[in-house]
Design a protein around this motif. Structure first.
Motif, PDB file in Angstrom:
ATOM      1  N   SER A   1     107.115 -80.350 -59.698  1.00 29.87           N
ATOM      2  CA  SER A   1     106.356 -79.106 -59.848  1.00 29.87           C
ATOM      3  C   SER A   1     105.809 -78.612 -58.519  1.00 29.87           C
ATOM      4  O   SER A   1     105.699 -77.399 -58.300  1.00 29.87           O
ATOM      5  CB  SER A   1     105.194 -79.338 -60.833  1.00 29.87           C
ATOM      6  OG  SER A   1     105.680 -79.778 -62.082  1.00 29.87           O
ATOM      7  N   ALA A   2     105.475 -79.535 -57.613  1.00 36.56           N
ATOM      8  CA  ALA A   2     104.961 -79.141 -56.299  1.00 36.56           C
ATOM      9  C   ALA A   2     105.998 -78.321 -55.547  1.00 36.56           C
ATOM     10  O   ALA A   2     105.663 -77.361 -54.841  1.00 36.56           O
ATOM     11  CB  ALA A   2     104.576 -80.375 -55.497  1.00 36.56           C
ATOM     12  N   LYS A   3     107.280 -78.698 -55.694  1.00 38.19           N
ATOM     13  CA  LYS A   3     108.347 -77.938 -55.039  1.00 38.19           C
ATOM     14  C   LYS A   3     108.663 -76.651 -55.796  1.00 38.19           C
ATOM     15  O   LYS A   3     108.922 -75.610 -55.192  1.00 38.19           O
ATOM     16  CB  LYS A   3     109.601 -78.811 -54.927  1.00 38.19           C
ATOM     17  CG  LYS A   3     109.469 -79.946 -53.916  1.00 38.19           C
ATOM     18  CD  LYS A   3     110.691 -80.824 -53.857  1.00 38.19           C
ATOM     19  CE  LYS A   3     110.750 -81.776 -55.022  1.00 38.19           C
ATOM     20  NZ  LYS A   3     111.835 -82.780 -54.902  1.00 38.19           N
ATOM     21  N   ARG A   4     108.600 -76.731 -57.109  1.00 40.96           N
ATOM     22  CA  ARG A   4     108.913 -75.569 -57.943  1.00 40.96           C
ATOM     23  C   ARG A   4     107.873 -74.462 -57.745  1.00 40.96           C
ATOM     24  O   ARG A   4     108.216 -73.282 -57.704  1.00 40.96           O
ATOM     25  CB  ARG A   4     108.952 -76.007 -59.401  1.00 40.96           C
ATOM     26  CG  ARG A   4     109.266 -74.906 -60.386  1.00 40.96           C
ATOM     27  CD  ARG A   4     109.203 -75.447 -61.808  1.00 40.96           C
ATOM     28  NE  ARG A   4     109.426 -74.415 -62.801  1.00 40.96           N
ATOM     29  CZ  ARG A   4     109.260 -74.601 -64.115  1.00 40.96           C
ATOM     30  NH1 ARG A   4     108.893 -75.796 -64.565  1.00 40.96           N
ATOM     31  NH2 ARG A   4     109.465 -73.624 -64.959  1.00 40.96           N
ATOM     32  N   TRP A   5     106.609 -74.855 -57.636  1.00 38.80           N
ATOM     33  CA  TRP A   5     105.509 -73.885 -57.470  1.00 38.80           C
ATOM     34  C   TRP A   5     104.925 -73.984 -56.060  1.00 38.80           C
ATOM     35  O   TRP A   5     103.716 -74.030 -55.873  1.00 38.80           O
ATOM     36  CB  TRP A   5     104.422 -74.150 -58.516  1.00 38.80           C
ATOM     37  CG  TRP A   5     104.931 -74.109 -59.925  1.00 38.80           C
ATOM     38  CD1 TRP A   5     105.835 -73.242 -60.445  1.00 38.80           C
ATOM     39  CD2 TRP A   5     104.569 -74.983 -60.996  1.00 38.80           C
ATOM     40  NE1 TRP A   5     106.063 -73.506 -61.780  1.00 38.80           N
ATOM     41  CE2 TRP A   5     105.291 -74.573 -62.151  1.00 38.80           C
ATOM     42  CE3 TRP A   5     103.698 -76.064 -61.119  1.00 38.80           C
ATOM     43  CZ2 TRP A   5     105.177 -75.203 -63.374  1.00 38.80           C
ATOM     44  CZ3 TRP A   5     103.572 -76.692 -62.351  1.00 38.80           C
ATOM     45  CH2 TRP A   5     104.305 -76.267 -63.470  1.00 38.80           C
TER      46      TRP A   5
ATOM     47  N   GLN B   1     102.695 -78.213 -70.325  1.00 36.48           N
ATOM     48  CA  GLN B   1     103.037 -77.106 -71.221  1.00 36.48           C
ATOM     49  C   GLN B   1     104.023 -76.128 -70.597  1.00 36.48           C
ATOM     50  O   GLN B   1     104.633 -75.326 -71.303  1.00 36.48           O
ATOM     51  CB  GLN B   1     101.756 -76.373 -71.636  1.00 36.48           C
ATOM     52  CG  GLN B   1     100.866 -77.200 -72.553  1.00 36.48           C
ATOM     53  CD  GLN B   1      99.483 -76.597 -72.741  1.00 36.48           C
ATOM     54  OE1 GLN B   1      99.261 -75.436 -72.414  1.00 36.48           O
ATOM     55  NE2 GLN B   1      98.546 -77.382 -73.267  1.00 36.48           N
ATOM     56  N   HIS B   2     104.208 -76.198 -69.275  1.00 40.09           N
ATOM     57  CA  HIS B   2     105.110 -75.276 -68.581  1.00 40.09           C
ATOM     58  C   HIS B   2     106.395 -75.959 -68.100  1.00 40.09           C
ATOM     59  O   HIS B   2     107.271 -75.302 -67.540  1.00 40.09           O
ATOM     60  CB  HIS B   2     104.397 -74.650 -67.375  1.00 40.09           C
ATOM     61  CG  HIS B   2     103.327 -73.673 -67.749  1.00 40.09           C
ATOM     62  ND1 HIS B   2     102.028 -74.073 -68.024  1.00 40.09           N
ATOM     63  CD2 HIS B   2     103.372 -72.323 -67.919  1.00 40.09           C
ATOM     64  CE1 HIS B   2     101.307 -73.000 -68.327  1.00 40.09           C
ATOM     65  NE2 HIS B   2     102.083 -71.933 -68.279  1.00 40.09           N
ATOM     66  N   ILE B   3     106.499 -77.264 -68.300  1.00 47.80           N
ATOM     67  CA  ILE B   3     107.657 -78.008 -67.794  1.00 47.80           C
ATOM     68  C   ILE B   3     108.599 -78.334 -68.951  1.00 47.80           C
ATOM     69  O   ILE B   3     108.183 -78.878 -69.979  1.00 47.80           O
ATOM     70  CB  ILE B   3     107.207 -79.318 -67.105  1.00 47.80           C
ATOM     71  CG1 ILE B   3     106.319 -78.989 -65.902  1.00 47.80           C
ATOM     72  CG2 ILE B   3     108.415 -80.139 -66.670  1.00 47.80           C
ATOM     73  CD1 ILE B   3     105.683 -80.215 -65.267  1.00 47.80           C
ATOM     74  N   ASP B   4     109.879 -77.996 -68.789  1.00 52.40           N
ATOM     75  CA  ASP B   4     110.875 -78.292 -69.820  1.00 52.40           C
ATOM     76  C   ASP B   4     111.036 -79.799 -69.966  1.00 52.40           C
ATOM     77  O   ASP B   4     110.980 -80.543 -68.975  1.00 52.40           O
ATOM     78  CB  ASP B   4     112.224 -77.675 -69.456  1.00 52.40           C
ATOM     79  CG  ASP B   4     112.194 -76.158 -69.499  1.00 52.40           C
ATOM     80  OD1 ASP B   4     111.333 -75.600 -70.211  1.00 52.40           O
ATOM     81  OD2 ASP B   4     113.032 -75.529 -68.813  1.00 52.40           O
ATOM     82  N   VAL B   5     111.264 -80.256 -71.190  1.00 48.06           N
ATOM     83  CA  VAL B   5     111.407 -81.690 -71.430  1.00 48.06           C
ATOM     84  C   VAL B   5     112.612 -82.255 -70.681  1.00 48.06           C
ATOM     85  O   VAL B   5     112.640 -83.436 -70.297  1.00 48.06           O
ATOM     86  CB  VAL B   5     111.502 -81.981 -72.945  1.00 48.06           C
ATOM     87  CG1 VAL B   5     112.846 -81.503 -73.505  1.00 48.06           C
ATOM     88  CG2 VAL B   5     111.295 -83.464 -73.233  1.00 48.06           C
ATOM     89  N   GLY B   6     113.619 -81.420 -70.429  1.00 49.00           N
ATOM     90  CA  GLY B   6     114.790 -81.868 -69.693  1.00 49.00           C
ATOM     91  C   GLY B   6     114.504 -82.206 -68.246  1.00 49.00           C
ATOM     92  O   GLY B   6     115.317 -82.859 -67.585  1.00 49.00           O
TER      93      GLY B   6
ATOM     94  N   LYS C   1     109.226 -78.785 -74.526  1.00 48.57           N
ATOM     95  CA  LYS C   1     108.443 -78.935 -73.310  1.00 48.57           C
ATOM     96  C   LYS C   1     107.973 -80.381 -73.155  1.00 48.57           C
ATOM     97  O   LYS C   1     107.933 -81.146 -74.125  1.00 48.57           O
ATOM     98  CB  LYS C   1     107.223 -78.002 -73.333  1.00 48.57           C
ATOM     99  CG  LYS C   1     107.569 -76.523 -73.389  1.00 48.57           C
ATOM    100  CD  LYS C   1     108.232 -76.057 -72.103  1.00 48.57           C
ATOM    101  CE  LYS C   1     108.533 -74.569 -72.119  1.00 48.57           C
ATOM    102  NZ  LYS C   1     109.186 -74.109 -70.869  1.00 48.57           N
ATOM    103  N   ALA C   2     107.602 -80.731 -71.944  1.00 50.76           N
ATOM    104  CA  ALA C   2     107.086 -82.079 -71.698  1.00 50.76           C
ATOM    105  C   ALA C   2     105.828 -82.318 -72.540  1.00 50.76           C
ATOM    106  O   ALA C   2     105.576 -83.435 -73.002  1.00 50.76           O
ATOM    107  CB  ALA C   2     106.766 -82.249 -70.208  1.00 50.76           C
ATOM    108  N   TRP C   3     105.061 -81.260 -72.762  1.00 43.77           N
ATOM    109  CA  TRP C   3     103.841 -81.355 -73.590  1.00 43.77           C
ATOM    110  C   TRP C   3     104.196 -81.766 -75.016  1.00 43.77           C
ATOM    111  O   TRP C   3     103.492 -82.586 -75.618  1.00 43.77           O
ATOM    112  CB  TRP C   3     103.122 -80.005 -73.578  1.00 43.77           C
ATOM    113  CG  TRP C   3     101.993 -79.890 -74.559  1.00 43.77           C
ATOM    114  CD1 TRP C   3     101.997 -79.222 -75.752  1.00 43.77           C
ATOM    115  CD2 TRP C   3     100.692 -80.480 -74.440  1.00 43.77           C
ATOM    116  NE1 TRP C   3     100.800 -79.360 -76.387  1.00 43.77           N
ATOM    117  CE2 TRP C   3      99.962 -80.123 -75.595  1.00 43.77           C
ATOM    118  CE3 TRP C   3     100.079 -81.272 -73.483  1.00 43.77           C
ATOM    119  CZ2 TRP C   3      98.651 -80.519 -75.805  1.00 43.77           C
ATOM    120  CZ3 TRP C   3      98.771 -81.665 -73.690  1.00 43.77           C
ATOM    121  CH2 TRP C   3      98.065 -81.300 -74.835  1.00 43.77           C
TER     122      TRP C   3
END
Length: 369
Positions: free
Chosen positions: A100-104, A125-130, A150-152
């Motif tokens: 996520s640090a690289k994505r955002w 809640q914003h990260i896809d489970v894949g 989602k990962a959530w």
């Protein structure tokens, strides 16, 4: 991704894309430099891959996010490599934080701390489970069918039900997403259970002798890896194949399982049996694109029970292999090698666009004027 270079060469040229062949020596050296910088700043670490480390920050004072920015800045200053840093209470969360640090990157600056439960939950809640560590394409599809997108969603699912439907590994992932550590830091890398050596040929090979030389060369490399982790091999697989892009009638692929007479790391024995296996699967008339050696059924020295009626590797073979490795470490890889292997084989991987080995070869140092 995965498209052969020759199929997109013209398009890459039109778009002015810079293309480089693989330079494993450069990659390995830069990886070691990056690792040395990071390990100088922490007490414990685990080398997960050539470009990734886990570190333990337990007991470290101050802001972990500040520490992440310090690591990022020092690695860039010492190596020129841009890195991302993810921080979490578990390895799975740290991996997600790094992703996520690289994505955002615009909002995180390349460093993200998910130790705070509220921040962690918002991110999940914003990260896809894949995108969760260990969830591959097929598993992603099955989870989506359960309504887990989602990962959530995965973190909220009943862990015991996940274990029954899938496996204990995914159950651990669920608990790790909740902040419960289930996967320990491995400071000492466990010995590999399988050792594979394989490369595509620089050009199609039509003779048995050339394919045999590649098999002997890959076997010798695999034997070096075997000795490096103090293992012995009892079963090996030899494989050959033509190009995937041939016409169907020109395609051929086959492999042979070979049982060795005793657990061994002797290059001579391994090459002998590898060539024996190759003779049984080689077919004339095909243009081969790749060969592969797989060492299986590995035993750690001193940690397995010998069969009283089974022969074992001689002490003289141990001394010879140790001497050969010492010579190659001192004077360069391949200085001492089986006679079957030539110094500059025609089947070598084609790497015409390879960058220089700026950090490991004196004749290729980067000159600044």
């Amino acid at each position: 991704m995965g498209v052969p270079f020759f199929q997109v060469r013209d398009e890459l040229k039109r778009l002015n894309v810079k293309v480089f062949s693989s330079n494993y020596e450069l990659y390995a050296d830069m990886s070691a430099r990056m690792r040395a910088v990071i390990e100088s700043m922490v007490s414990r670490s685990e080398c997960y891959s050539i470009d990734e480390l886990f570190v333990d920050t337990s007991g470290m004072r101050g802001s972990l996010e500040d520490l992440g920015h310090q690591i990022k800045a020092r690695v860039y200053k010492c190596t020129g490599l841009p890195v991302g840093v993810g921080i979490g209470t578990t390895k799975t969360l740290a991996k997600l934080a790094s992703y996520s640090a690289k994505r955002w990157h615009k909002s995180t600056g390349g460093v993200l701390d998910l130790c705070d439960p509220d921040r962690r939950n918002r991110a999940l809640q914003h990260i896809d489970v894949g995108d969760v560590w260990g969830v591959g394409r097929r598993l992603n599809e099955k989870l989506n069918m359960l309504g887990i997108g989602k990962a959530w969603d995965l973190a909220q699912y009943d862990a015991w039900s996940i274990r029954k439907m899938f496996n204990v590994t995914l159950e651990k992932t669920v608990r790790e997403l909740r902040g419960i550590s289930c996967i320990d830091l491995e400071e000492v890398t466990a010995p590999k259970q399988v050792i594979c050596t394989s490369r595509m040929f620089g050009q199609r090979q039509y003779s048995f002798s050339d394919v045999a030389e590649s098999v002997a060369s890959y076997t010798a490399r695999a034997a070096e890896k075997l000795r490096a982790q103090q293992s012995l091999c009892l079963v090996m697989r030899v494989g050959i194949q033509t190009s995937m892009h041939c016409l169907p009638e020109d395609r051929y692929s086959n492999g042979a399982i070979v049982n060795l007479p005793y657990p061994t790391d002797d290059t001579r024995v391994l090459v002998q049996y590898a060539l024996y296996g190759l003779k049984h699967i080689y077919r004339e008339g095909y243009g081969y694109a790749k060969s592969e050696i797989l060492l299986m059924d590995l035993r750690q020295r001193g940690e397995y029970s010998m069969n009283l009626f089974q022969p074992e590797q001689s002490a003289s073979a141990d001394r010879l292999m140790s001497t050969m490795d010492s010579i190659n470490r001192k004077f360069g890889k391949g200085t001492l090698r089986p006679a079957r292997i030539t110094a500059a084989p025609g089947w070598s991987m084609r790497r015409q666009l390879m960058s220089q080995s700026y950090t490991t070869r004196l004749d290729q140092l980067w000159c600044v004027s």
